[in-house]
Design a protein around this motif. Structure first.
Motif, PDB file in Angstrom:
ATOM      1  N   PRO A 118       2.870  40.659  65.579  1.00  0.00           N
ATOM      2  CA  PRO A 118       3.775  41.019  64.478  1.00  0.00           C
ATOM      3  C   PRO A 118       5.238  41.021  64.913  1.00  0.00           C
ATOM      4  CG  PRO A 118       1.902  42.530  64.585  1.00  0.00           C
ATOM      5  CD  PRO A 118       1.840  41.695  65.815  1.00  0.00           C
ATOM      6  N   ARG A 119       6.067  40.397  64.091  1.00  0.00           N
ATOM      7  CA  ARG A 119       7.487  40.301  64.416  1.00  0.00           C
ATOM      8  C   ARG A 119       8.189  41.657  64.341  1.00  0.00           C
ATOM      9  NH1 ARG A 119       7.536  36.115  67.459  1.00  0.00           N
ATOM     10  NH2 ARG A 119       6.416  34.364  66.523  1.00  0.00           N
ATOM     11  N   ASP A 120       7.696  42.530  63.451  1.00  0.00           N
ATOM     12  CA  ASP A 120       8.349  43.835  63.363  1.00  0.00           C
ATOM     13  C   ASP A 120       8.166  44.651  64.638  1.00  0.00           C
ATOM     14  OD1 ASP A 120       5.678  44.010  62.988  1.00  0.00           O
ATOM     15  OD2 ASP A 120       5.751  45.512  61.389  1.00  0.00           O
ATOM     16  N   VAL A 121       7.015  44.454  65.325  1.00  0.00           N
ATOM     17  CA  VAL A 121       6.808  45.142  66.598  1.00  0.00           C
ATOM     18  C   VAL A 121       7.781  44.626  67.649  1.00  0.00           C
ATOM     19  CG1 VAL A 121       5.131  45.608  68.423  1.00  0.00           C
ATOM     20  CG2 VAL A 121       4.388  45.550  66.039  1.00  0.00           C
ATOM     21  N   LEU A 122       7.984  43.308  67.678  1.00  0.00           N
ATOM     22  CA  LEU A 122       8.922  42.735  68.640  1.00  0.00           C
ATOM     23  C   LEU A 122      10.354  43.168  68.340  1.00  0.00           C
ATOM     24  CD1 LEU A 122       7.448  39.115  68.872  1.00  0.00           C
ATOM     25  CD2 LEU A 122       7.021  41.060  70.387  1.00  0.00           C
ATOM     26  N   GLU A 123      10.698  43.208  67.060  1.00  0.00           N
ATOM     27  CA  GLU A 123      12.045  43.649  66.696  1.00  0.00           C
ATOM     28  C   GLU A 123      12.256  45.117  67.046  1.00  0.00           C
ATOM     29  OE1 GLU A 123      12.423  42.748  62.608  1.00  0.00           O
ATOM     30  OE2 GLU A 123      12.490  40.567  62.907  1.00  0.00           O
ATOM     31  N   ALA A 124      11.244  45.936  66.871  1.00  0.00           N
ATOM     32  CA  ALA A 124      11.358  47.342  67.245  1.00  0.00           C
ATOM     33  C   ALA A 124      11.538  47.495  68.757  1.00  0.00           C
ATOM     34  CB  ALA A 124      10.123  48.114  66.781  1.00  0.00           C
ATOM     35  N   ALA A 125      10.845  46.651  69.530  1.00  0.00           N
ATOM     36  CA  ALA A 125      11.004  46.715  70.981  1.00  0.00           C
ATOM     37  C   ALA A 125      12.414  46.312  71.394  1.00  0.00           C
ATOM     38  CB  ALA A 125       9.973  45.807  71.646  1.00  0.00           C
ATOM     39  N   ARG A 126      12.925  45.262  70.774  1.00  0.00           N
ATOM     40  CA  ARG A 126      14.296  44.853  71.095  1.00  0.00           C
ATOM     41  C   ARG A 126      15.299  45.919  70.662  1.00  0.00           C
ATOM     42  NH1 ARG A 126      12.332  39.544  69.777  1.00  0.00           N
ATOM     43  NH2 ARG A 126      12.846  39.877  67.571  1.00  0.00           N
ATOM     44  N   ALA A 127      15.036  46.575  69.540  1.00  0.00           N
ATOM     45  CA  ALA A 127      15.938  47.642  69.089  1.00  0.00           C
ATOM     46  C   ALA A 127      15.930  48.824  70.058  1.00  0.00           C
ATOM     47  CB  ALA A 127      15.550  48.112  67.694  1.00  0.00           C
TER      48      ALA A 127
END
Length: 309
Positions: A201-210
Motif C-alpha cells: 500500500p502506498r499510504d503505508v510507504l508515504e507514512a514511513a517517509r513522513a
C-alpha cells in the motif's frame, strides 16, 4: 394418565425442496469444476508415483544359470536400502546440499536487491530493466549450459583466464554450476518479487517517509516484511528446483570429467535408469527424492507460517 402431546411434523414444503435442489446443484457444480484438476493430478502425479513405487519393489535377476536372461524378482525394500547405502548416492546429496547453500542465498539476495531497485522511484526505464534481467530465464537451459561451457573453456572462452579458479576443476565446477543457475533464475525471481512489491500500500510507504524513514529503512522494515509470504513461496520452489538439479551438470559433463554421472540425485537416477537399466534402483531413488522434496517443502512452509504469526 395424561398423554404428552407430540409436536406435529410438517411436510416439507416447496421452499425446502428448492433448497435441497440448490444444494445438490452447488455440489455438482463444485465437483464439475474440480474434475479437470483431479483428473490431471491423477494422470500426471498419482499414477506415475504409484507406478514408480511398484517398480521400486522389483529387481532384475538372472534366472537359473543365466541362460534364460533376466527376470523381475520381488525384492521388497531392498532397492531403498541399496540406494541409502550407496556412497555415490550420498555424494550426490552432499553436492546438491553445497550447491543449495551457495545458490539460494546468492540468487535470492540478488533478486530481492534488483526488485527493490526497480520498485524505487529513482530507477528509470523500469520495463526495459525488467526485460533485461528476465531474458536469461527465457533461454533454454541446455542452450545456456552450452554457452557457459564454451565461456568456461580454456583457449576459447574469455572466463577461463579471468576467474580465480579453474571452472572445470574438481573445486571449481561447483561455483561454475552455481553461476550458471544463478544467472538463469535470478530474473525469474526478480519479476515475482517486483510484482509483490507493487502490491504494498502506498499510504503505508508515504507514512514511513513522513516519519523520516529513508529508502533503506523502508525496504528493510516495511517492503520486505510485507512480501514475506511471496518470498517463502519462491523459496519452496527454489528448494525443490535445487534438489532436482540436472541440466547444468549434465551439460558440463561434456566439457569436464569433474562432473560424474552421479554428481546429483537426478543424474544418479538418470544413470541408474538409462545407462545401467536398473529401473528398480532408479524408481527407489526417485521416491526418496520426492519424499525429501516434500519434507523440505513442508519444513519451509511451516517456518513461513510461524514467521507470519
Amino acid at each position: 394418565m395424561t398423554a404428552v402431546p407430540t409436536p406435529a411434523t410438517t411436510p416439507p414444503g416447496p421452499a425446502s425442496a428448492r433448497s435441497r435442489r440448490a444444494a445438490r446443484r452447488r455440489r455438482f457444480t463444485g465437483a464439475a469444476l474440480a474434475a479437470p484438476f483431479a483428473l490431471l493430478l491423477l494422470c500426471t502425479v498419482l499414477i506415475p508415483i504409484g507406478y514408480a513405487f511398484y517398480l521400486s519393489l522389483f529387481a532384475d535377476r538372472l534366472s537359473g544359470l543365466g541362460f534364460d536372461g533376466y527376470r523381475q524378482v520381488l525384492t521388497g525394500f531392498d532397492n531403498y536400502t541399496d540406494v541409502l547405502a550407496d556412497p555415490a548416492a550420498r555424494d550426490s546429496v552432499a553436492n546438491v546440499a553445497r550447491y543449495a547453500a551457495i545458490h539460494i542465498p546468492v540468487m535470492f539476495g540478488g533478486a530481492l536487491l534488483i526488485a527493490l531497485l526497480l520498485n524505487s522511484a529513482t530507477v528509470r526505464l523500469r520495463q526495459l530493466w525488467s526485460l533485461a534481467v528476465f531474458l536469461p530465464y527465457a533461454v533454454p537451459g541446455v542452450i545456456a549450459g552450452l554457452i557457459w561451457g564454451y565461456l568456461y573453456s580454456p583457449g576459447i572462452g574469455p572466463l577461463a583466464d579471468v576467474l580465480p579458479f579453474d571452472p572445470f576443476g574438481e573445486s571449481g565446477v561447483l561455483p561454475s554450476i552455481v553461476n550458471m543457475a544463478t544467472w538463469q533464475w535470478t530474473g525469474y525471481n526478480v519479476i515475482i518479487f517486483y510484482t509483490a512489491l507493487q502490491t504494498v500500500p502506498r499510504d503505508v510507504l508515504e507514512a514511513a517517509r513522513a516519519d523520516g524513514a529513508g529508502a533503506l529503512r523502508t525496504a528493510l522494515s516495511i517492503k520486505i516484511p510485507m512480501i514475506r509470504p511471496t518470498i517463502f513461496v519462491a523459496l519452496v520452489f527454489t528448494t525443490i528446483g535445487s534438489l532436482q538439479l540436472f541440466t547444468e551438470p549434465m551439460v558440463l559433463r561434456t566439457f569436464t570429467g569433474a562432473v560424474t554421472s552421479t554428481w546429483t540425485p537426478s543424474l544418479y537416477i538418470y544413470d541408474a535408469a538409462f545407462i545401467r537399466n536398473d529401473y528398480g534402483r532408479a524408481a527407489a531413488a526417485s521416491i526418496l527424492l520426492a519424499l525429501a522434496s516434500a519434507l523440505l517443502s513442508a519444513l519451509v512452509m511451516r517456518l513461513s507460517s510461524r514467521r507470519s504469526r
